[in-house]
Motif scaffolding. Structure first.
Motif, PDB file in Angstrom:
ATOM      1  N   ASP A 259       0.836  -1.202   0.000  1.00  0.00           N
ATOM      2  CA  ASP A 259       0.000   0.000   0.000  1.00  0.00           C
ATOM      3  C   ASP A 259       0.867   1.247   0.000  1.00  0.00           C
ATOM      4  O   ASP A 259       2.040   1.205   0.361  1.00  0.00           O
ATOM      5  CB  ASP A 259      -0.932   0.010   1.218  1.00  0.00           C
ATOM      6  CG  ASP A 259      -0.182   0.190   2.527  1.00  0.00           C
ATOM      7  OD1 ASP A 259       0.480  -0.774   2.965  1.00  0.00           O
ATOM      8  OD2 ASP A 259      -0.235   1.297   3.099  1.00  0.00           O
ATOM      9  N   ARG A 260       0.262   2.310  -0.418  1.00  0.00           N
ATOM     10  CA  ARG A 260       0.953   3.602  -0.428  1.00  0.00           C
ATOM     11  C   ARG A 260      -0.098   4.702  -0.332  1.00  0.00           C
ATOM     12  O   ARG A 260      -1.295   4.440  -0.473  1.00  0.00           O
ATOM     13  CB  ARG A 260       1.783   3.771  -1.709  1.00  0.00           C
ATOM     14  CG  ARG A 260       0.959   3.828  -2.978  1.00  0.00           C
ATOM     15  CD  ARG A 260       1.815   4.111  -4.212  1.00  0.00           C
ATOM     16  NE  ARG A 260       0.985   4.381  -5.381  1.00  0.00           N
ATOM     17  CZ  ARG A 260       0.476   3.452  -6.171  1.00  0.00           C
ATOM     18  NH1 ARG A 260       0.727   2.177  -5.923  1.00  0.00           N
ATOM     19  NH2 ARG A 260      -0.285   3.772  -7.198  1.00  0.00           N
ATOM     20  N   TYR A 261       0.377   5.909  -0.096  1.00  0.00           N
ATOM     21  CA  TYR A 261      -0.539   7.055  -0.071  1.00  0.00           C
ATOM     22  C   TYR A 261      -0.470   7.802  -1.391  1.00  0.00           C
ATOM     23  O   TYR A 261       0.575   7.870  -2.040  1.00  0.00           O
ATOM     24  CB  TYR A 261      -0.190   8.004   1.070  1.00  0.00           C
ATOM     25  CG  TYR A 261      -0.485   7.436   2.425  1.00  0.00           C
ATOM     26  CD1 TYR A 261      -1.796   7.210   2.828  1.00  0.00           C
ATOM     27  CD2 TYR A 261       0.539   7.117   3.314  1.00  0.00           C
ATOM     28  CE1 TYR A 261      -2.072   6.681   4.076  1.00  0.00           C
ATOM     29  CE2 TYR A 261       0.272   6.584   4.565  1.00  0.00           C
ATOM     30  CZ  TYR A 261      -1.044   6.366   4.936  1.00  0.00           C
ATOM     31  OH  TYR A 261      -1.317   5.830   6.166  1.00  0.00           O
ATOM     32  N   GLU A 262      -1.594   8.334  -1.740  1.00  0.00           N
ATOM     33  CA  GLU A 262      -1.663   9.074  -2.999  1.00  0.00           C
ATOM     34  C   GLU A 262      -2.670  10.196  -2.813  1.00  0.00           C
ATOM     35  O   GLU A 262      -3.683  10.009  -2.132  1.00  0.00           O
ATOM     36  CB  GLU A 262      -2.144   8.106  -4.098  1.00  0.00           C
ATOM     37  CG  GLU A 262      -2.100   8.654  -5.491  1.00  0.00           C
ATOM     38  CD  GLU A 262      -2.559   7.588  -6.494  1.00  0.00           C
ATOM     39  OE1 GLU A 262      -1.738   6.718  -6.838  1.00  0.00           O
ATOM     40  OE2 GLU A 262      -3.728   7.624  -6.913  1.00  0.00           O
ATOM     41  N   LYS A 263      -2.413  11.312  -3.448  1.00  0.00           N
ATOM     42  CA  LYS A 263      -3.394  12.399  -3.367  1.00  0.00           C
ATOM     43  C   LYS A 263      -4.395  12.262  -4.497  1.00  0.00           C
ATOM     44  O   LYS A 263      -4.012  11.989  -5.637  1.00  0.00           O
ATOM     45  CB  LYS A 263      -2.688  13.749  -3.461  1.00  0.00           C
ATOM     46  CG  LYS A 263      -2.146  14.196  -2.132  1.00  0.00           C
ATOM     47  CD  LYS A 263      -1.897  15.678  -2.085  1.00  0.00           C
ATOM     48  CE  LYS A 263      -1.502  16.080  -0.668  1.00  0.00           C
ATOM     49  NZ  LYS A 263      -0.944  17.412  -0.599  1.00  0.00           N
TER      50      LYS A 263
END
Lengths: 141, 331
Positions: free
Chosen positions: A30-34
């Motif tokens: 998983d990762r963060y994304e705007k």
């Protein structure tokens, strides 16, 4: 004849080990994304097996991944993902990437932070908790 | 006005003149604000000042006071009361912020005889679990400053607790630059403290003897997952509560806030703000619907309706149990 015996022996030796070999499993990252249209940060999860990659981006709240667990039921891989839903609740999104891709099998809101998967007859069930703390098993598929 | 300012200046710089005056709280009112020698007694809205010259005198109303963000900023002595014209000397810590406000009051057509204005200290000091200052000293420690386990807190009336929370919420919202009203936050706290998981309550309940590490008890009880998410995605949030400023992950904050009511209040407000950002909501009602996270839409709407009703009531008619109770009910 001797060659044939050797070949049969090798084949017999190879077969059980092939049967024992665990099939390649999915990896969850998983990762963060705007989000493109807003400044909202959201979690993006990816299921990867070999060269196959499937990406899931939540289009609706909740956006924040806080739990990811792998479960194996009858040789079928499932992923339990927990998302920060409300102040007092968690939303569990259950995935089976092998059969369903990145479409969640189900989304269930729980008032408890622990969960589990089980098979009941032919159904996969996810454990959730009611506002009063009562344990409930909900059909997921 | 000039006269008031003159008197104010005189009284500020010459407090010892009145050093022998004794002050008492009217029975049923709670002592607050140790800045003034003697007692100032809380009531709804602006606080009322009660006094008497010695213990054999009857207690009478002799003025009022005002606060900003929980700090005393002004007090007025009226012509009524047993000790009119006498102000209690100020004896608290030195002021650092030029934030003054003179209280204006007219009592029965008569103007006040004196006004005192004070510079007050603002910032993290306003966020200590400091109630009640005279009966108990709360530590700045993360683990021991549990306001709601203190017997003095539990002895307070619901209205007094709500007033205390409103003051703290006002400070918290101001420090974070958030627009949520203290009334809304207090109503939200009131509802949640009476409905939260495991029966842990803030308002008027039995002493809390233990706090499970897995669940934060308090006015803003939240799940640990939500706490982690708020720090992970809500990167704007950094605590202003003493002892919590340096925490940068949700798990640590969650585990430590179980022992600090103000930190829990702050964090509940932060999550509310995060919901507003996530949903791009413009109205408080929409934010509240997203906050609770109940699986039933009707319950989320009910939650928002109730808290909004309580908020409007507090804003229009002041703090009362009648208004607070509007936050309750439904699913």
């Amino acid at each position: 004849m001797k060659t044939l015996m050797i070949c049969i022996s090798l084949l017999l030796l190879a077969l059980p080990s092939a049967a024992k070999r665990t099939p390649a499993s999915w990896q969850l990252t998983d990762r963060y994304e705007k989000k493109a249209d807003t400044e909202v940060m959201r979690s993006v999860i990816e299921f990867r097996k070999g060269s196959a990659v499937s990406t899931y981006k939540p289009e609706e709240m909740p956006f924040g991944l806080v739990l990811k667990e792998r479960a194996l039921i009858n040789k079928q891989e499932y992923f339990i993902t927990g998302w920060a839903h409300g102040a007092k609740t968690v939303m569990f999104r259950i995935f089976s990437p092998e059969t369903e891709g990145v479409k969640p099998l189900c989304e269930e809101v729980s008032f408890g932070e622990e969960t589990s998967l089980r098979q009941q007859d032919d159904k996969i069930q996810v454990q959730i908790f009611s506002p009063s703390g009562e344990e409930i098993w909900k059909d997921c598929k | 006005m000039k006269m008031i300012l003159l008197l104010s200046t005189l009284l500020t710089f010459a407090p010892d003149v009145f050093a022998k005056t004794e002050w008492y709280c009217k029975p049923g009112l709670f002592a607050d604000y140790s800045r003034i020698e003697g007692l100032i007694c809380s009531e709804q809205g602006q606080g009322q000042l009660y006094c008497r010259n010695n213990s054999s005198d009857p207690i009478g109303k002799c003025g009022s006071f005002s606060t900003i963000s929980g700090h005393l900023v002004g007090a007025i002595m009226t012509n009524k009361g047993p000790e009119n014209r006498k102000l209690a000397p100020v004896r608290d810590r030195p002021a650092t912020l030029n934030e003054t406000q003179a209280v204006s009051e007219t009592t029965g057509g008569k103007s006040s005889t004196a006004t005192v204005t004070r510079n007050v200290q603002r910032g993290s000091s306003g966020l200590n679990n400091d109630f009640p200052p005279r009966q108990a000293k709360f530590s700045r420690s993360r683990s021991t400053s549990v306001g709601y386990t203190n017997t003095s807190w539990l002895a307070m009336s619901t209205v007094q607790q709500a007033q205390y929370l409103m003051g703290k919420y006002k400070t918290l919202a101001g420090l974070h630059g958030l627009r949520f009203s203290p009334e809304l936050l207090t109503c939200k706290a009131y509802r949640e403290s009476l409905l939260n998981l495991g029966g842990r309550k803030i308002f008027q309940v039995q002493r809390i003897t233990s706090v499970k590490s897995s669940t934060a008890a308090g006015v803003s009880q939240v799940t640990k997952t939500t706490a982690r998410d708020t720090f992970a995605r809500g990167r704007w949030f950094r605590s202003k509560v003493p002892g919590f400023e340096g925490i940068t992950d949700g798990t640590t904050f969650y585990n430590q806030m179980a022992g600090n009511m103000i930190a829990q209040m702050e964090f509940g407000m932060a999550i509310l703000e995060q919901k507003r950002r996530d949903g791009g909501f413009r109205s408080d009602h929409s934010v509240l619907q997203a906050y609770y996270g109940h699986p039933k839409k009707s319950c989320q709407k009910n939650y928002a309706d109730k808290v909004t009703s309580c908020t409007n009531c507090l804003k229009s008619s002041g703090v009362s149990v009648r208004c607070l109770d509007r936050a309750l009910g439904g699913c």
